[in-house]
Scaffold this motif. Structure first.
Motif, PDB file in Angstrom:
ATOM      1  N   TYR A  52       0.838  -1.195   0.000  1.00  0.00           N
ATOM      2  CA  TYR A  52       0.000   0.000   0.000  1.00  0.00           C
ATOM      3  C   TYR A  52       0.876   1.249   0.000  1.00  0.00           C
ATOM      4  O   TYR A  52       0.629   2.202  -0.757  1.00  0.00           O
ATOM      5  N   PHE A  55       2.774   1.365  -3.553  1.00  0.00           N
ATOM      6  CA  PHE A  55       1.954   1.831  -4.673  1.00  0.00           C
ATOM      7  C   PHE A  55       1.655   3.329  -4.532  1.00  0.00           C
ATOM      8  O   PHE A  55       1.662   4.066  -5.532  1.00  0.00           O
ATOM      9  N   ARG A  56       1.406   3.788  -3.332  1.00  0.00           N
ATOM     10  CA  ARG A  56       1.159   5.221  -3.147  1.00  0.00           C
ATOM     11  C   ARG A  56       2.421   6.028  -3.487  1.00  0.00           C
ATOM     12  O   ARG A  56       2.335   7.102  -4.106  1.00  0.00           O
ATOM     13  N   ASP A  70      -7.717   6.302  -2.209  1.00  0.00           N
ATOM     14  CA  ASP A  70      -7.510   5.014  -1.548  1.00  0.00           C
ATOM     15  C   ASP A  70      -8.023   3.876  -2.426  1.00  0.00           C
ATOM     16  O   ASP A  70      -7.444   2.787  -2.440  1.00  0.00           O
ATOM     17  N   ILE A  73      -5.358   2.805  -4.853  1.00  0.00           N
ATOM     18  CA  ILE A  73      -4.310   2.026  -4.190  1.00  0.00           C
ATOM     19  C   ILE A  73      -4.812   0.614  -3.898  1.00  0.00           C
ATOM     20  O   ILE A  73      -4.103  -0.374  -4.120  1.00  0.00           O
ATOM     21  N   TYR A  76      -4.869  -1.620  -7.091  1.00  0.00           N
ATOM     22  CA  TYR A  76      -3.559  -2.165  -7.479  1.00  0.00           C
ATOM     23  C   TYR A  76      -3.056  -3.189  -6.462  1.00  0.00           C
ATOM     24  O   TYR A  76      -2.431  -4.196  -6.835  1.00  0.00           O
TER      25      TYR A  76
END
Length: 205
Positions: A52, A55-56, A70, A73, A76
């Motif tokens: 998390y 990816f962010r 969110d 995220i 993905y």
């Protein structure tokens, strides 16, 4: 006297890092290779962080996207999890050295998995390959390792001087030091000069 062992998972119990590397590349295959390469460099230098966070970082810091939701995220992360569940339910990926120690000392120590991997996915993998029985709890993201450790220390009323955390990354070391927990580095020679202790093999434990 050690009574409780907190275990990282990737690179400590399972040799899963090559597959996790592949997972990021597959999920982000439609993006420029130069951007994915930057994400991979961040991923490899921050092994203990969750997908998390990674990816962010990719969308906000590398791609400079604004207002990353969110939901994006999570989408993905879900794609990544599907790849992991397909590839990691494989007992051949388990690290024999650490697994032998876990099996032979089950009952002697109270053992928990504290991982940056997705918790639901991690529990499915451990159950599928038959190692969930050795751990009091199996914990993962989206909670951070420090959040997980804080919750476990409070719930089980552990004394930190009786606990150790076994990990293979700087993030594992930082999480342990946040609570004054003794850290044991494993499977990453770069930790030899940084960690409280380092094991080449669990025969040394």
């Amino acid at each position: 006297m050690v009574k409780t062992i907190f275990w990282d998972f990737d690179g400590v119990i399972m040799n899963s890092m090559p597959i996790r590397n592949k997972g990021f590349e597959l999920v982000l295959k439609d993006y420029p290779s130069t951007e994915v390469a930057q994400l991979m460099a961040y991923h490899l230098s921050n092994g203990g962080l969750s997908r998390y966070v990674k990816f962010r970082y990719f969308f906000e810091k590398i791609r400079k996207e604004i207002n990353v939701t969110d939901d994006k995220i999570l989408r993905y992360a879900s794609m990544f999890s599907k790849v992991m569940l397909k590839e990691l339910k494989n007992p051949d990926l388990l690290i024999d050295d650490s697994l032998a120690f876990i099996k032979s000392n089950y009952g002697r120590f109270d053992m928990h998995i504290v991982s940056g991997s997705d918790q639901t996915e991690l529990r499915q993998i451990c159950s599928s390959i038959g190692i969930d029985q050795y751990f009091s709890t199996i914990n993962g993201s989206p909670a951070s390792k420090t959040e997980i450790l804080k919750e476990l220390l409070n719930r089980f009323e552990y004394q930190t001087q009786n606990c150790v955390l076994v990990g293979d990354s700087i993030n594992d070391l930082s999480a342990a030091k946040s609570f004054g927990i003794h850290f044991i580095g494993y499977n990453n020679p770069a930790l030899m000069s940084l960690s409280d202790s380092y094991l080449e093999s669990f025969r040394e434990f």
